[in-house]
Design a protein around this motif. Sequence first.
Motif, mmCIF file in Angstrom:
data_model
loop_
_atom_site.group_PDB
_atom_site.id
_atom_site.type_symbol
_atom_site.label_atom_id
_atom_site.label_comp_id
_atom_site.label_asym_id
_atom_site.label_seq_id
_atom_site.Cartn_x
_atom_site.Cartn_y
_atom_site.Cartn_z
ATOM 1 N N THR A 1 0.494 -1.236 -0.263
ATOM 2 C CA THR A 1 0.023 -0.185 0.002
ATOM 3 C C THR A 1 1.165 1.421 0.161
ATOM 4 O O THR A 1 2.173 1.032 0.209
ATOM 5 C CB THR A 1 -0.726 -0.012 1.351
ATOM 6 O OG1 THR A 1 -2.156 0.882 1.374
ATOM 7 C CG2 THR A 1 -0.332 0.129 2.250
ATOM 8 N N VAL B 1 1.998 5.267 1.115
ATOM 9 C CA VAL B 1 1.726 5.776 2.674
ATOM 10 C C VAL B 1 0.798 7.225 1.762
ATOM 11 O O VAL B 1 0.720 7.942 0.820
ATOM 12 C CB VAL B 1 2.718 6.620 3.550
ATOM 13 C CG1 VAL B 1 2.036 8.043 4.205
ATOM 14 C CG2 VAL B 1 3.023 5.312 3.891
ATOM 15 N N VAL C 1 2.971 -4.882 3.767
ATOM 16 C CA VAL C 1 1.647 -5.112 5.194
ATOM 17 C C VAL C 1 1.909 -6.445 5.055
ATOM 18 O O VAL C 1 1.170 -7.232 4.420
ATOM 19 C CB VAL C 1 0.871 -4.782 5.358
ATOM 20 C CG1 VAL C 1 -0.717 -4.320 6.220
ATOM 21 C CG2 VAL C 1 0.965 -2.563 4.984
ATOM 22 N N LEU D 1 -2.053 -1.441 9.409
ATOM 23 C CA LEU D 1 -3.285 -0.557 8.749
ATOM 24 C C LEU D 1 -4.592 -0.995 9.295
ATOM 25 O O LEU D 1 -4.398 -2.122 9.253
ATOM 26 C CB LEU D 1 -3.301 -1.201 7.344
ATOM 27 C CG LEU D 1 -3.866 -1.011 5.985
ATOM 28 C CD1 LEU D 1 -2.980 0.503 5.874
ATOM 29 C CD2 LEU D 1 -3.156 -1.857 4.961
ATOM 30 N N TRP E 1 -9.312 -0.546 9.062
ATOM 31 C CA TRP E 1 -10.386 0.996 8.076
ATOM 32 C C TRP E 1 -10.502 2.227 9.294
ATOM 33 O O TRP E 1 -10.630 1.720 10.199
ATOM 34 C CB TRP E 1 -11.326 -0.487 8.208
ATOM 35 C CG TRP E 1 -11.211 -1.530 6.979
ATOM 36 C CD1 TRP E 1 -11.407 -3.043 7.041
ATOM 37 C CD2 TRP E 1 -11.209 -1.235 5.566
ATOM 38 N NE1 TRP E 1 -10.791 -3.688 5.555
ATOM 39 C CE2 TRP E 1 -10.914 -2.517 5.024
ATOM 40 C CE3 TRP E 1 -11.352 -0.250 4.737
ATOM 41 C CZ2 TRP E 1 -10.948 -2.368 3.508
ATOM 42 C CZ3 TRP E 1 -11.215 -0.243 3.049
ATOM 43 C CH2 TRP E 1 -11.171 -1.780 2.829
ATOM 44 N N LEU F 1 -8.498 3.616 4.467
ATOM 45 C CA LEU F 1 -7.651 2.307 5.316
ATOM 46 C C LEU F 1 -6.716 3.547 5.798
ATOM 47 O O LEU F 1 -6.416 4.115 5.012
ATOM 48 C CB LEU F 1 -6.499 1.742 4.560
ATOM 49 C CG LEU F 1 -7.793 -0.102 3.911
ATOM 50 C CD1 LEU F 1 -7.089 -0.456 3.308
ATOM 51 C CD2 LEU F 1 -7.624 -0.707 5.239
ATOM 52 N N LEU G 1 -3.053 3.884 8.277
ATOM 53 C CA LEU G 1 -1.716 3.401 8.907
ATOM 54 C C LEU G 1 -1.205 4.459 10.089
ATOM 55 O O LEU G 1 -1.232 5.234 9.894
ATOM 56 C CB LEU G 1 -0.603 3.936 7.765
ATOM 57 C CG LEU G 1 -0.557 2.872 6.796
ATOM 58 C CD1 LEU G 1 0.359 3.628 5.868
ATOM 59 C CD2 LEU G 1 0.077 1.946 7.209
ATOM 60 N N VAL H 1 2.649 -3.372 9.161
ATOM 61 C CA VAL H 1 3.984 -2.928 8.045
ATOM 62 C C VAL H 1 5.513 -3.663 8.837
ATOM 63 O O VAL H 1 5.342 -3.735 9.956
ATOM 64 C CB VAL H 1 4.135 -1.901 8.266
ATOM 65 C CG1 VAL H 1 5.288 -0.917 7.437
ATOM 66 C CG2 VAL H 1 3.034 -0.599 7.814
#
Length: 186
Positions: free
Chosen positions: A28, A30, A47, A60, A62, A83, A85, A146
């Motif tokens: 993913t 950032v 991740v 990570l 929801w 999503l 972080l 992560v």
Amino acid sequence: MRLARSAAGTLMAAGLLALAVRRVLIVTTVDGPSMEPGLRSGVRVLVRRTKRARRGQVVLFWAPDGPDGPDGNGPPAGRGGTLLLKRVVAVQGDTLPAGWVEPDVEGIAGTTVPRGCLVVLGDNRPTSWDSRHYGYVSGDRLVGVVIRGLPDDRTDLHLPVPQVPSSMNLPHRMGGGGVTPIGGGW
């Protein structure tokens, strides 16, 4: 004919391997400054899918239901939404000291983190929409942890050892003295 069957078998095996890896790992990007300086906007991270996280790990998840973010435009809630972080600063059973951080919009200071929940904060507090604004994060919203950054030509990526502000007065077992970087370094 044998060569065609062999090539088809190899392609099928590669496809199945790719599907298996996709079930375990996610890449993913950032988006935003809330995890700076360690994770800048535009950096890609790897991740590992899991429903368990420890203090100090970047997770990570929801976006939970809650009030708008710092700019008045918080991300939409729930699956199909955004999503996020953030770094885990407390897990179930940890007690958050009174006055642990400001603002504490949800009033979770002085409480014990409930079973199956996390408290998360962005490393760049002034720009982060995090547990100060929406409270506990339920473990069922967790997507993964992560495990490393994917460096590119713009960055020498590392996850810094988190420094918990002394004003939080966290108990020793909450990692107030720092946590080993995820993956044991970069």
